[in-house]
Design a protein around this motif. Sequence first.
Motif, short mmCIF file in Angstrom:
data_model
loop_
_atom_site.label_atom_id
_atom_site.label_comp_id
_atom_site.label_asym_id
_atom_site.label_seq_id
_atom_site.Cartn_x
_atom_site.Cartn_y
_atom_site.Cartn_z
N ASP A 72 23.39 42.04 32.61
CA ASP A 72 24.17 41.05 33.61
C ASP A 72 24.84 39.86 33.02
O ASP A 72 25.93 39.39 33.44
CB ASP A 72 22.86 40.36 34.27
CG ASP A 72 22.39 41.57 35.22
OD1 ASP A 72 23.13 42.71 35.67
OD2 ASP A 72 21.11 41.33 35.70
N LEU A 75 28.29 41.22 32.05
CA LEU A 75 29.23 41.37 32.75
C LEU A 75 30.03 40.24 33.49
O LEU A 75 31.01 39.83 33.62
CB LEU A 75 28.50 42.52 34.01
CG LEU A 75 28.41 43.66 33.60
CD1 LEU A 75 27.88 44.50 34.72
CD2 LEU A 75 29.65 44.75 33.24
N GLU A 76 28.92 39.25 33.59
CA GLU A 76 29.32 37.99 34.07
C GLU A 76 30.30 37.28 33.14
O GLU A 76 31.24 36.52 33.38
CB GLU A 76 28.29 36.89 34.47
CG GLU A 76 28.54 35.47 34.86
CD GLU A 76 27.45 34.68 35.36
OE1 GLU A 76 27.55 33.46 35.35
OE2 GLU A 76 26.39 35.24 35.34
N SER A 81 31.65 41.54 38.39
CA SER A 81 30.65 41.47 39.52
C SER A 81 30.37 42.60 40.35
O SER A 81 29.86 42.68 41.28
CB SER A 81 30.76 40.21 40.49
OG SER A 81 31.89 40.28 41.05
N ASP A 82 30.95 43.58 39.72
CA ASP A 82 30.79 45.02 40.40
C ASP A 82 29.60 45.73 40.56
O ASP A 82 29.12 46.18 39.40
CB ASP A 82 32.00 45.99 39.77
CG ASP A 82 32.10 47.28 40.44
OD1 ASP A 82 31.24 47.70 41.16
OD2 ASP A 82 33.19 48.01 40.28
N THR A 83 28.89 45.85 41.45
CA THR A 83 27.48 46.31 41.36
C THR A 83 27.67 47.93 41.20
O THR A 83 26.74 48.70 40.48
CB THR A 83 26.89 46.21 42.68
OG1 THR A 83 27.61 46.82 43.71
CG2 THR A 83 26.52 44.59 42.97
N ARG A 86 27.73 48.27 37.15
CA ARG A 86 26.56 47.74 36.52
C ARG A 86 25.47 48.99 36.91
O ARG A 86 24.90 49.43 35.85
CB ARG A 86 25.79 46.70 37.40
CG ARG A 86 24.54 46.32 36.85
CD ARG A 86 23.83 45.18 37.64
NE ARG A 86 22.50 44.55 37.05
CZ ARG A 86 21.21 45.07 37.45
NH1 ARG A 86 21.37 46.08 38.32
NH2 ARG A 86 20.39 44.69 36.78
#
Length: 227
Positions: A72, A75-76, A81-83, A86
């Motif tokens: 997390d 990615l940030e 912010s693509d779930t 993730r």
Amino acid sequence: MIKACVFDAYGTLFDVGAAARIAAGEPGAEGWAGKWPQIAADWRRKQLEYTWLRAVAGAHADFWRVTQDGLDWALENAGLSDTGLRSRLLQLYWDLAAFPEVPAMLVALAAQGQRLAILSNGSPGMLDGAVRSAGLGGVFEGLFSVESVGVFKPDRRVYELVGAGLKLAPQEVLFVSSNGWDACAGAAYGFATVWVNRDGAPRDRLFGSPQHVLSDLAALPGLVESL
């Protein structure tokens, strides 16, 4: 005399960069694919940092929680912010491949009569999954997880799991890790140690020092035979 070779798992036997690298080559990844090396490096760095900080603070969480938290952050930091991304990266982490030289290396060590085991920050479920996905089922006598003692490496209680599980003295164990700090801690504990320095990094200045340094695991059977 060395009677067992005990391996760290992630980054030593299993390629932790593979999840981001594979996802970056899949359809739909064009918008972020160029960032995969940064994501992989940040993910691994924060994953390790969080284990150390949790160990010092006495705030243990299992390695899967730490792995998610590290991703997390990565990615940030990459502005993503693509779930779906993730979820895909976490899925791939359960299917990590072994480094190419690993299967033949383990066969050679077993042929020498060496007992084989893993000592890892990974939770038992993660280790079982990694071993199966890499096609190494049935190879290891023990999969020793920090969850047995509730604290991450390099706490001494983690390294004690090996002697308790294999009934060997520290000097009868060759501990192998790609993490310089882990190899240092294993050496300080009393293991014979090999640091697998895949990136050509400087030696860590810590409270122990590995006796042997290899660039990958291909030469390990020859080294063990010479000890």
